[in-house]
Every structure is written in C-alpha cells, then in structure tokens.
Design a protein around this motif. Structure first.
Motif, PDB file in Angstrom:
ATOM      1  N   ARG A   6       0.835  -1.204   0.000  1.00 43.36           N
ATOM      2  CA  ARG A   6       0.000   0.000   0.000  1.00 43.36           C
ATOM      3  C   ARG A   6       0.870   1.255   0.000  1.00 43.36           C
ATOM      4  N   ARG A  10       1.143   4.139  -2.863  1.00 37.88           N
ATOM      5  CA  ARG A  10       0.900   5.538  -2.520  1.00 37.88           C
ATOM      6  C   ARG A  10       2.091   6.407  -2.905  1.00 37.88           C
ATOM      7  N   LYS A  43      -6.925   7.012  -9.742  1.00 37.95           N
ATOM      8  CA  LYS A  43      -6.673   5.850  -8.882  1.00 37.95           C
ATOM      9  C   LYS A  43      -5.181   5.572  -8.748  1.00 37.95           C
ATOM     10  N   THR A  46      -3.644   8.080  -6.302  1.00 36.44           N
ATOM     11  CA  THR A  46      -4.020   7.874  -4.896  1.00 36.44           C
ATOM     12  C   THR A  46      -3.644   6.493  -4.386  1.00 36.44           C
ATOM     13  N   ARG A  48      -4.669   3.576  -5.411  1.00 33.69           N
ATOM     14  CA  ARG A  48      -5.775   2.616  -5.365  1.00 33.69           C
ATOM     15  C   ARG A  48      -5.798   1.685  -6.575  1.00 33.69           C
ATOM     16  N   ASP A 138     -10.826  -8.713  -3.231  1.00 29.97           N
ATOM     17  CA  ASP A 138     -10.905  -7.368  -3.796  1.00 29.97           C
ATOM     18  C   ASP A 138     -10.700  -7.390  -5.303  1.00 29.97           C
TER      19      ASP A 138
END
Length: 277
Positions: A6, A10, A43, A46, A48, A138
């Motif tokens: 993550r 980012r 996305k 950020t 994502r 996910d």
C-alpha cells in the motif's frame, strides 16, 4: 493489501501526481495525452490501482519524462508488484485500460464450459471468479464489476459481436436455478441486439476439432484465453489466424436465430427442475 504494498503504491502515485503538477497538467489533461481513462489516473495517483507497465509508460511519455525518469517509474512499479504477495502475483485480468475491447470493432468469442465473459450476469461472474486461483476477494470484485460495466459496448452501433457457445456450456450450472435462469435470460436478451449474434452448438453436432477451452478474439489483433488463474493474451499473428479459422469451424456448426432461441428455451425449461441453490 499489505502495508508495504500500500505504501509503495501511494508513493508511486504521489510521484506521478507531483510530476503532473510540475508539468502544469490537470488529471484530465494527463489522461487525454496518455490515452487512458481519467479515473485510472486518479486511482494511480491515490495508490488505489496498480498500473500496468504499458499504462505507466504512456503516462511517463505524456509527462515528457526522459528515458531515465521513465525507467525510475517502472522500477517503482516493479517493486510494488514484487510485494503483492502470493494471492496476486502472476495473475492478470484485462480490465480498464488493459482491456482489448477498448479499441476493438469486431469481437468473436467461443465458449465450451461457461458463458462468454461479455454476457455474464454479475452473480454468474462472481461465482466464476470465486473459483479463480490466487485471486484476492478485492481483485475478484474488481473483475466482476468491470465485466458488468464493459457490457455497455453491446448496445452501441460501432462494434459487431459474435458469440458461439456449446449446449454443454449452457448446461454447466454455475449456481442454482435462479442464477442460471437469470444468465440464460441475459444471453437471450443480448442475442436480440442488432450488433450481436448468438449461436449455439447442439450436443448432437460433430466437431472436427474437439474444444479444449474457450477464447475471445478482438479484431485480428489479439485472442484472450481465460484460465483458473488469469487471462492470457495471444498477440502472435499466426496463432490469431489459427484461432480465427477454428472459430469459423465452430460458428458453422452452430445454429443461430430461431434454432438458437429454441435451444435456449429448452435449457431454460430444464433449469426449472434444478434446486434453487
């Protein structure tokens, strides 16, 4: 998603956003220059979304980066991919900016064990993805959502679609009666669209080449094969030509129009005898 991954995404996203601001571009302007969707840029910035190397290269070029700057971005992406963990590593599903449907004008699909991805209902697709190997919940949800969203292309007038399925695929129940009833209704509805032709190969048909797996062709530029772990894209011209000729054989063995409608109706009647779940 792990904490390290993550943070990597980012950091990569923040880098892209900073470069975009330095270049004096809005997200929409960068998306237009890179020929990707504006939501994809958002996305990525950020953290994502995991950009494909192709998409990130287009973004780097749109930002005016030199070879060194482009290589740095791709190296950061590669590091993030290494930290994805065993539930994601190696899997690839063609959605978003990777989707070959984006630029295709002719789509030809043969399926012998399940419904064509482009006509799957959300519940049917969810059950297909639930059996995928090493795909996180996910990512499975993302693929299902993309499959439903991309079906809007069926209603346009700028593409042609031909779907050929075996009767065996129609009778391979993915879920109970309610799931299959809805899926069969969906296939019949799609078959009524002007740009779509649906053919069914009866189980009594003799096929010179026994089907091994389903495949979907996009113009004469690529063929996508779906396995339990990923979608594999074939881009070799000779192989694409072979799949095209194979598709022609299967298409000639199928019944279309009223014949296909009668087969779908018979299978739908047989579904009524299945348990609800």
């Amino acid at each position: 998603m792990g904490d390290e991954r993550r943070e990597r995404l980012r950091a990569l996203g923040a880098r892209v956003r900073g470069l975009r601001i330095d270049a004096g571009l809005t997200g929409a302007e960068l998306a237009a220059r890179a020929e990707v969707g504006q939501p994809a840029v958002s996305k990525i910035e950020t953290g994502r979304m995991v950009a494909s190397p192709d998409v990130l290269t287009r973004i780097a070029d749109a930002l005016g980066l030199d070879a060194g700057g482009r290589a740095e971005l791709l190296a950061e992406l590669a590091q993030a991919q290494l930290e994805m963990g065993p539930r994601r590593r190696g899997a690839r599903w063609f959605v978003g900016d990777d989707d070959p449907l984006r630029d295709a004008r002719e789509v030809w699909s043969f399926q012998c064990s399940m419904m064509p991805p482009l006509v799957q209902t959300a519940e049917y697709a969810r059950r297909v993805m639930a059996t995928a190997w090493h795909v996180s919940d996910d990512d499975a949800a993302r693929v299902v959502a993309a499959r439903v969203e991309r079906q809007s292309a069926l209603y346009g007038d700028d593409r042609a679609f031909v779907f050929v399925v075996t009767e065996g695929a129609l009778r391979t129940w993915s879920g109970g009666a309610s799931v299959m009833r809805a899926q069969l209704d969906r296939l019949a509805l799609v078959g009524s669209l002007d740009a779509v032709h649906v053919g069914v190969i009866p189980w009594t048909a003799s096929l010179a080449v026994p089907p091994r797996q389903g495949f979907t062709g996009y113009d004469d530029r690529s063929v996508v094969l779906e396995t339990f772990s990923e979608e594999h894209q074939v881009t070799d011209a000779a192989q694409i030509d072979w799949y095209r000729r194979l598709f022609t054989q299967y298409r000639e063995a199928a019944v279309f129009g009223e014949g296909a409608a009668e087969l779908l109706a018979q299978v739908a009647r047989d579904v009524e005898g299945l348990p609800a779940e």
